[in-house]
Design a protein around this motif. Sequence first.
Motif, PDB file in Angstrom:
ATOM      1  N   GLY A 214       0.809  -1.209   0.000  1.00  0.00           N
ATOM      2  CA  GLY A 214       0.000   0.000   0.000  1.00  0.00           C
ATOM      3  C   GLY A 214       0.844   1.261   0.000  1.00  0.00           C
ATOM      4  O   GLY A 214       0.578   2.208  -0.760  1.00  0.00           O
ATOM      5  N   GLU A 215       1.870   1.300   0.840  1.00  0.00           N
ATOM      6  CA  GLU A 215       2.722   2.489   0.908  1.00  0.00           C
ATOM      7  C   GLU A 215       3.493   2.699  -0.388  1.00  0.00           C
ATOM      8  O   GLU A 215       3.721   3.847  -0.800  1.00  0.00           O
ATOM      9  CB  GLU A 215       3.677   2.364   2.088  1.00  0.00           C
ATOM     10  CG  GLU A 215       2.981   2.538   3.436  1.00  0.00           C
ATOM     11  CD  GLU A 215       3.947   2.489   4.609  1.00  0.00           C
ATOM     12  OE1 GLU A 215       5.175   2.516   4.361  1.00  0.00           O
ATOM     13  OE2 GLU A 215       3.471   2.433   5.763  1.00  0.00           O
ATOM     14  N   ALA A 216       3.883   1.611  -1.034  1.00  0.00           N
ATOM     15  CA  ALA A 216       4.603   1.739  -2.308  1.00  0.00           C
ATOM     16  C   ALA A 216       3.715   2.418  -3.361  1.00  0.00           C
ATOM     17  O   ALA A 216       4.189   3.272  -4.119  1.00  0.00           O
ATOM     18  CB  ALA A 216       5.045   0.367  -2.799  1.00  0.00           C
ATOM     19  N   LEU A 217       2.436   2.055  -3.385  1.00  0.00           N
ATOM     20  CA  LEU A 217       1.518   2.680  -4.339  1.00  0.00           C
ATOM     21  C   LEU A 217       1.274   4.148  -3.997  1.00  0.00           C
ATOM     22  O   LEU A 217       1.196   4.997  -4.890  1.00  0.00           O
ATOM     23  CB  LEU A 217       0.191   1.912  -4.358  1.00  0.00           C
ATOM     24  CG  LEU A 217       0.239   0.489  -4.932  1.00  0.00           C
ATOM     25  CD1 LEU A 217      -1.132  -0.178  -4.808  1.00  0.00           C
ATOM     26  CD2 LEU A 217       0.680   0.497  -6.396  1.00  0.00           C
ATOM     27  N   LEU A 218       1.170   4.441  -2.712  1.00  0.00           N
ATOM     28  CA  LEU A 218       0.972   5.830  -2.299  1.00  0.00           C
ATOM     29  C   LEU A 218       2.177   6.691  -2.679  1.00  0.00           C
ATOM     30  O   LEU A 218       2.019   7.831  -3.144  1.00  0.00           O
ATOM     31  CB  LEU A 218       0.716   5.913  -0.801  1.00  0.00           C
ATOM     32  CG  LEU A 218      -0.622   5.360  -0.290  1.00  0.00           C
ATOM     33  CD1 LEU A 218      -0.651   5.361   1.228  1.00  0.00           C
ATOM     34  CD2 LEU A 218      -1.791   6.177  -0.839  1.00  0.00           C
TER      35      LEU A 218
END
Length: 238
Positions: A214-218
């Motif tokens: 999730g953080e990578a996409l954000l």
Amino acid sequence: KLRSLDKEAKLDAQEHLERAKNLLSGRRWLEAAAELQGLPPDLAPTLRDEVDYWLGTTFYRMRRNYGGAAQLLLSVAKRLKGDRQADAMFHGARALSRADRDDEAISGYRDMLSVHPHSKYSAEASFLIGWLDYNRARYQQAIGSLDEMLKRYSSGTFAEEARWYIGWSRYLLGDYAGALPAFENLAKKSGLAGSKGLYWSAVAQLKQGKEKEGEALLRKLAEREPFSYYGQLARVRL
């Protein structure tokens, strides 16, 4: 002599009808309605149907009398054919929805689709059946109707909208894994749609406890477009 008078009367009514249509095209709703309502009720059946169709259309477009629009359009639709019938049935159902009679509107859309599955309004009517349930927080019913819509109309603007609302309905039901494919599909698009899909893909991953993904996409979204709406949401969430 009687035939001559009758012909002249019909011509007068036709002229009033044409004048009303011109007023309608100029968005002069009240004048168009007055023109049509001033015609006598005992017109020839075909002309009477034409007058009722345009009066219903005027009520619909002026956004003041949706109940009257629905009554006129759905009634006259029974005697019309082809594209004009599809138009009357669709906008009659749409008027019911705008009058907060959503269950009747859904029934009206279904009736239209049973008669005109391939009209220019059919994909939108099928989409709206599901959207009306979504809009009333009936998410499970919405998913079923929108899935059915995609089986019939798998491309075009309303198909893309249907995929989004299927994903969003699943998200609102807490089915984050089920929502993710719809968001990922949207993330492949360009512009605002792609940004929205990428952001909600990230959130769906986070909701499943997949913080790294999730953080990578954000971060990808925040770095790609730091000042866009979804880019700023991504920065805040990070």
